[in-house]
Each structure stands twice: as structure tokens, then as C-alpha cells.
Scaffold this motif. Structure first.
Motif, PDB file in Angstrom:
ATOM      1  N   LYS A   1       0.824  -1.288   0.035  1.00 40.16           N
ATOM      2  CA  LYS A   1       0.194   0.053   0.011  1.00 40.16           C
ATOM      3  C   LYS A   1       0.747   1.199  -0.054  1.00 40.16           C
ATOM      4  N   ARG A   2       1.849   1.231   0.790  1.00 39.21           N
ATOM      5  CA  ARG A   2       2.939   2.396   0.889  1.00 39.21           C
ATOM      6  C   ARG A   2       3.480   2.548  -0.283  1.00 39.21           C
TER       7      ARG A   2
ATOM      8  N   ALA B   1       1.431   4.069  -2.910  1.00 34.94           N
ATOM      9  CA  ALA B   1       0.961   5.527  -2.596  1.00 34.94           C
ATOM     10  C   ALA B   1       2.230   6.370  -3.090  1.00 34.94           C
TER      11      ALA B   1
ATOM     12  N   TRP C   1     -13.036   8.599  10.800  1.00 31.71           N
ATOM     13  CA  TRP C   1     -11.859   8.310  10.343  1.00 31.71           C
ATOM     14  C   TRP C   1     -10.813   9.387  10.794  1.00 31.71           C
TER      15      TRP C   1
ATOM     16  N   ALA D   1      -1.659   9.901  11.318  1.00 29.99           N
ATOM     17  CA  ALA D   1      -1.584   8.363  11.474  1.00 29.99           C
ATOM     18  C   ALA D   1      -0.180   7.989  11.987  1.00 29.99           C
ATOM     19  N   TYR D   2       0.893   8.426  11.715  1.00 26.43           N
ATOM     20  CA  TYR D   2       2.193   8.131  12.104  1.00 26.43           C
ATOM     21  C   TYR D   2       2.335   8.685  13.777  1.00 26.43           C
TER      22      TYR D   2
ATOM     23  N   PRO E   1       2.226  10.966   1.214  1.00 30.55           N
ATOM     24  CA  PRO E   1       0.961  10.438   1.009  1.00 30.55           C
ATOM     25  C   PRO E   1       0.838  10.233   2.550  1.00 30.55           C
ATOM     26  N   SER E   2      -0.545  10.289   3.182  1.00 29.92           N
ATOM     27  CA  SER E   2      -1.030  10.277   4.282  1.00 29.92           C
ATOM     28  C   SER E   2      -0.360   8.992   5.197  1.00 29.92           C
ATOM     29  N   ILE E   3      -0.308   7.769   4.456  1.00 28.84           N
ATOM     30  CA  ILE E   3       0.058   6.705   5.146  1.00 28.84           C
ATOM     31  C   ILE E   3       1.707   6.297   5.084  1.00 28.84           C
ATOM     32  N   VAL E   4       2.499   7.442   4.723  1.00 30.12           N
ATOM     33  CA  VAL E   4       3.876   7.363   4.764  1.00 30.12           C
ATOM     34  C   VAL E   4       4.228   8.608   5.957  1.00 30.12           C
ATOM     35  N   GLY E   5       5.021   8.102   7.048  1.00 26.13           N
ATOM     36  CA  GLY E   5       5.254   9.230   8.015  1.00 26.13           C
ATOM     37  C   GLY E   5       6.418   9.703   7.876  1.00 26.13           C
TER      38      GLY E   5
END
Length: 683
Positions: free
Chosen positions: A7-8, A11, A68, A92-93, A143-147
């Protein structure tokens, strides 16, 4: 890469980050300075502070209306004072990381709280048990899912792994005091504790400029190679009798300016040679570029060949077609208009006429370079507003006549000295005079609070038969609704311009819809056109006598000048009302005031260069085909000139870039030339 699952990875790939090399060239968008410690007196709304204290327990809950998004808050004990810290959308991170009950450093912006106190909003938190934080911390667009921490670690590892393979274009022999590309990247991803924070934040650090300079060096090398290649390309020599072209000049109802005559002489000499002409014609709005282009087209035709002019819009192509008929109609030249709107039997007849050579002059849009178009003997291609076309569009036009000469035109104000570096692979002609009798444009500067006065002027112009452009920065639903096209049009219809016929136009409209609106404005069905800067490139509307530009501080002087050029095309006096936002600072107002002093494109370009630097000017015109990533960081035009000089020196030593010392330069230039690179992409 460790820590990067499917997923990351997907992204990051969407951001063009796939391999380790992509990581290191993904630069921070900003930096955080953790070096200082704020005091109690710094805790004022609006300030960014770094404070040390004990963090209490943090509570988290879903935000109302969005399960969310997480709202988190807690209290920081700072010198015995309880300060609330709050995250309205906890990244998120950071979930599960917030260290309640520990000694921490908190960095964030102070805001006024609902209870009258203060709070720190969306702060970064650093555990002091982990040691002191990095003095200057890079922040990436991700991307939001990568800190941020994960990405910084990936970059750090990549810089080590790629240590020996990160090569720049500049050979070490001539590098002098310029850092290597690897040194620059290390500096930008991991700034030293004593780095100049303001220079980093403004993109003006040694690291930023080193990357830009390395890229410029390769860029100028590519231009030199392109220029050498161009000098060897066989073209169609146009050296026949000058009967029709001379007659055209004699029958003009006005005299050519000195710069028009010089440009024609330069083009005449180019066309007479057996090599392809590759010339840029630069001139202010209204300086007479089109007449020069018509002369060149007639020169090709009287020598027994064909000529084509390509424009970015149907209306502009139609305007050129009508203008050619008006100026050259008595010369017995069969000419045609070919756009997407020309269909059926009319299109078939034009295609046959072009293929047989019966039609010798054609005007059009992208329709000229469609697959079914064939020309028997194209000797000259003219591209108007050439920056609106990609490099492959230009290549397709030339493919209609493999030996055809090329003349490109632009009204983008660029200082002469800078243009000679930016267009080093082209010959350049400058039109730096305006024809006699050109209607002057009065430039007036207003504050947003005086908008009622502007509307009075607007009403008066419309009531006396004029038409108006009203330029705003946003489209419906954008950042500031009050300054959007739709909201402004509605407000004017109900208020200051009640009863006027108001139309709207913006960049999200399809080309056919924009053409329809511009046609209605040209023909008088619309009195006021509320629009975005999409009207920079437009058609002649002699009845347009006033243009209002709202939030003008958002634009560079060159862009404002091109907008101003939409009016003053008829016999009536015209005016340009530049309106600054109420929160525009003093520096912005001083910059806008220069529009009153600078009445020519040359003066505007010089002022824009001094105020904003060539990087901004270049960045405004990049189309995606131009392989420049860092040049927008340049602020000093001498950097471009220095790169040009260094490139000329090196190409003189190693013309084919075959030596070992040219390895990095050869790789960088190949990347540029592989894209069909041409500096027609900058104008």
C-alpha cells in the motif's frame, strides 16, 4: 525497502517515488527549526514556539461527523502553567506515539482557545528520553500513510547506498566552489546545526542553488548541442524574387517599426540559407509580431512553397486567418482555416487543397497536426504563443515538411540578457517598439476597500459602449469563495452592474465552451467577462476598454502586464485597475506600484527579474515537457549566465562529451535530449 509494504509502495509510486534515486531527489518542502527554546512571553496567538515541559495523558476520540479523523488533546505543564495541546486530525504516524507522562519538547503554533486562553494546535512532539531532537528537521510532502520519520530514515539509507552513484553534470575540473550533487542532497535532507534556516526555508541555501546550477549546466550543454545539430540540418532555401512580400509591405496602411524591419531582415537572411531556420520572435503585446509572421509566410509562398500558422485556440487561429485575408487578400494567395470545428465536405476540400499544393497558406490549431493532414510543400511553420504547445506538437508540425523552417512567437516578457541564455539553441529576434498610434493604457492601483470606486469606473465604461474584463483568482469552490468567478459574477449582477450582460470563463471549462464565451464577448453579446487568468492569451476585442484584476498581489509583474494587454486594442483610451487585497503587505503594494512606471514588456520583465528572480519567471512557463526540476529555485539571473559560460567553456574542450570527465554531463544531457528537448519549451 524496509517498512514499505504494497500500500505504501503504491502511494509513493503515485508521487513518482519508485527507486532509491527517486527518494533522494524528493526534497523537503519546508523545515522545522528546533534549535531555540521559547519563553512564557512568546506564548502569543500566531507565534510558532518550541517549549519544554511534562506532557500529561493524551485522550483521543473520533471527530464528530468523521469517524476516520481523530481529535486528540492533553495538557502540557510548562513552568507550572497548564497549556492545552490539541490535534484536530491526529496524523496516522503519531497515533500510539504520544508519550503521556514524559518530559518532551513541543513545537507548534499558538492559537486563541474558545475559553479565552491559549492552546498549541497540531504540535510536533519529541521525547527528551530519546535525546535532543535534530536541530533542523526536514518536512516532506508525502501520502498520508507514509510518516515523516519513516521517509526520513529511507532517504538517509538511500544516501548511504547511492554514495558512489550520485553524479552531477558539472565536471570536477570546473566545479570550483559549487558543492557536488551528493553534498547538496545531504545538506538538504540533513541540514547541519549551524545552517541558515531562512535560506533553507526560502529555497536559497547553498544546497538548493547547487542542484539548480548543476541542472542549468546540463541544460545549457543541451542547448549548445541542439544549436550545433540545428546548424547542420538541411532546410529549404527561400531565395526567389521578393515580389509579393515587397508588395505586402508597400500596401500596409502604416509604417513598420524599426524593430519589425530588423526582424524581417534577420528572417529573410535565415530563410535564404540552405539550413533550417529555428528562430524565436519575442515581442510585447501589440508590438506587431503577426505582421512579421505574415511577411515570412508570404516569402515562403512566393518562392513556390506552403506556409502554416498554428495557434493554441480556435478563436486565435480564426483571428490570424481573418487578419491575413485583410492584409494579404489582394496578393492572390489561396488560404484556409483548419480547426476542429471544420468538418464534413469543407474539411475534405481543405485537406485535398493542402495535399495538392493549391492551398498555400493554412491557419489552424492542433487540427493541423492530425494524422490525415498532408502538405505538398511546407517550407515554413509558424507557432503563435508557442509555450502553449508541447515539444512533440512542434515536432509534428515540422513533420508536415521535414525540411521546413520554424518561426516561434511569444509575448512572454523576458529580459533580453536572460533570453540570450534561455534560448541559446535558437536565433532570437526582439520587437522592442510599439507601433505609432497604439492607444495608451492608464494603470490605476486600488486597495480592496476602494472596490466601489472601481465598480463606478466599470459602470461608466459599459454605459458608454465599452466592454470589460474582470479577473479574479479562483474558480467556484476554491480557497476564497468571495473572490471566485461564480460568486463575483453573481455579486456584480445583483449589485454594481445590475442589468449588464455578464459572462464567465475559467480554466476548467472545455476548449469549445471557452471559445463560445470569448466569441460572445468579442461580438458584443457579453458586456463584462468575469474570468481567471485564462484570458492571458486571447483575441483582439477593440471595444474592451477596461480590465479589473482582483487580488493582483498574487501575480508576477509579467503576468499582470500580459493581462493589461487585453485592453487598449481599439481607438478609445483604456485603463487597467489593479486591486490589491486588504491584507496585502507593504512589499506587495510597492511591487504593484511599479506597474504604473513600467509600460513596456521590457521594463516589466527587468522589474520582475529584479524582484522575483528568473526562477519564478521560468517556473511560470514550464509545461511538463521541459526537463527542469530545480531551476525555479534560482533567484539570481547571474546564476543562469554563469552556467551558460561554464557550459560554453566545456563544450569547447569536449564537443562530443566523450571524455571520462564528461560522464555525468553526458548522462544528464542524454536525459534532456531523449525527451525531444528544445528550448522552445520555455517561452
Amino acid at each position: 525497502m524496509a517498512g514499505i509494504g504494497p500500500k505504501r509502495a503504491a502511494a509513493l509510486e503515485a508521487r513518482a517515488i519508485v527507486i532509491a534515486g527517486d527518494l533522494v531527489f524528493h526534497l523537503p518542502v519546508r523545515y522545522q527549526d528546533w534549535r531555540g527554546r521559547s519563553t512564557a512571553k512568546d506564548l502569543r496567538a500566531g507565534n510558532v514556539v518550541v517549549i519544554e515541559g511534562d506532557l500529561g495523558k493524551i485522550s483521543e476520540r473520533p471527530m464528530r461527523g468523521s469517524r476516520w479523523r481523530r481529535l486528540a488533546s492533553g495538557w502540557l505543564d510548562f513552568d507550572g502553567r497548564q497549556i492545552r495541546v490539541v490535534w484536530f486530525n491526529l496524523p496516522a504516524y503519531m497515533r500510539g506515539y504520544l508519550p503521556g507522562g514524559e518530559r518532551v519538547l513541543v513545537r507548534g503554533r499558538v492559537a486563541a482557545a474558545a475559553d479565552g486562553g491559549i492552546e498549541i494546535v497540531q504540535p510536533e512532539v519529541h521525547r527528551l528520553s530519546d535525546g535532543e531532537p535534530k536541530a533542523i528537521r526536514p518536512v516532506y510532502r508525502l501520502p498520508s500513510i507514509v510518516g515523516q520519520r519513516l521517509f526520513a530514515n529511507l532517504v538517509s539509507r538511500a544516501l548511504v547506498e547511492l554514495a558512489d552513484s550520485i553524479r552531477g553534470a558539472i565536471p570536477d575540473e570546473v566545479r570550483a566552489d559549487v558543492p557536488t550533487v551528493r553534498e547538496a542532497l545531504c545538506y538538504l535532507h540533513d541540514p547541519p546545526d549551524d545552517a541558515d534556516f531562512n535560506a533553507l526555508a526560502n529555497g536559497e541555501s547553498l544546497g538548493h542553488l547547487a542542484l539548480a546550477f548543476d541542472e542549468l549546466f546540463a541544460f545549457e550543454l543541451a542547448l549548445s548541442i541542439e544549436r550545433l545539430r540545428g546548424a547542420r540540418r538541411v532546410g529549404i532555401a527561400l531565395d526567389g524574387l521578393q515580389s509579393r512580400s515587397a508588395k505586402m509591405i508597400d500596401e500596409l496602411p502604416f509604417s513598420l517599426t524599426g524593430s519589425q524591419s530588423r526582424a524581417i531582415d534577420e528572417i529573410r537572411a535565415d530563410l535564404a540559407r540552405p539550413n533550417q531556420m529555428n528562430r524565436m520572435l519575442m515581442g510585447d503585446v501589440g508590438s506587431g509580431k503577426t505582421i512579421v509572421a505574415f511577411w515570412a509566410m508570404i516569402r515562403a509562398i512566393e518562392c513556390g512553397h506552403q506556409a502554416a500558422m498554428m495557434a493554441p485556440t480556435e478563436l486565435l487561429a480564426e483571428q490570424h486567418w481573418r487578419g491575413f485575408a485583410r492584409v494579404c487578400g489582394r496578393l492572390g494567395i489561396r488560404h484556409a482555416l483548419l480547426t476542429g470545428s471544420v468538418t464534413g465536405s469543407a474539411r475534405i476540400q481543405i485537406l485535398r487543397g493542402l495535399a495538392s499544393g493549391e492551398i498555400t497558406a493554412v491557419f489552424g490549431t492542433h487540427a493541423l497536426i492530425q494524422e490525415r493532414v498532408r502538405m505538398k510543400g511546407l517550407a515554413l511553420g509558424v507557432i503563435d504563443e508557442q509555450h502553449r504547445f508541447g515539444v512533440f506538437d512542434r515536432a509534428k508540425l515540422k513533420a508536415l515538411g521535414p525540411k521546413a523552417n520554424l518561426l516561434m512567437m511569444t509575448a512572454t516578457p523576458i529580459p533580453r540578457s536572460l533570453a540570450m541564455s534561455l534560448f541559446a539553441n535558437l536565433e532570437v529576434s526582439f520587437l522592442d517598439e510599439l507601433p505609432a498610434g497604439r492607444t495608451p493604457i492608464a494603470t490605476e492601483i486600488y486597495n480592496e476597500d476602494s472596490i466601489a470606486q472601481v465598480h463606478e469606473s466599470l459602470r461608466a465604461e459599459i454605459d458608454s459602449g465599452g466592454r470589460a474584463y474582470y479577473v479574479v483568482p479562483f474558480i467556484e469552490g476554491d480557497d476564497d469563495e468571495a473572490k471566485s468567478v461564480s460568486a463575483t459574477a453573481a455579486r456584480l449582477k445583483k449589485g454594481a452592474l445590475r442589468g449588464a450582460r455578464i459572462g464567465t470563463m475559467h480554466g476548467r471549462m472545455v476548449a469549445s465552451e471557452k471559445d463560445r464565451v470569448m466569441r460572445e464577448f468579442r461580438d458584443g453579446a457579453i458586456d463584462v467577462l468575469v474570468c481567471t487568468t485564462v484570458v492571458e492569451v486571447g483575441i483582439d476585442v477593440p471595444e474592451a476598454t477596461i480590465i479589473v484584476i482582483v487580488a493582483a498581489e498574487r501575480y508576477g509583474l509579467a503576468q499582470l502586464h500580459q493581462l493589461r494587454g487585453r485592453v487598449g486594442r481599439g481607438e478609445r483610451a483604456s485603463r487597467c485597475c489593479i486591486v490589491a487585497s486588504s491584507d496585502a503587505d507593504e512589499a506587495a503594494l510597492e511591487r504593484l506600484a511599479k506597474m504604473r512606471e513600467c509600460t513596456t514588456g521590457a521594463a516589466v520583465a527587468e522589474a520582475d527579474l529584479a524582484l522575483r528572480g528568473p526562477g519564478d519567471l521560468l517556473g511560470a512557463r514550464q509545461t511538463g515537457a521541459l526537463p527542469l526540476k530545480f531551476v525555479h529555485l534560482v533567484r539570481d539571473h547571474r546564476t543562469i549566465e554563469r552556467a551558460r559560460k561554464l557550459a560554453d567553456e566545456w563544450i569547447g574542450r569536449d564537443p562530443s562529451l566523450a571524455s571520462r570527465e564528461s560522464d555525468g554531463a553526458r548522462v544528464a544531457v542524454r536525459k534532456m535530449l531523449a525527451l525531444g528537448f528544445s528550448l522552445g519549451d520555455v517561452g
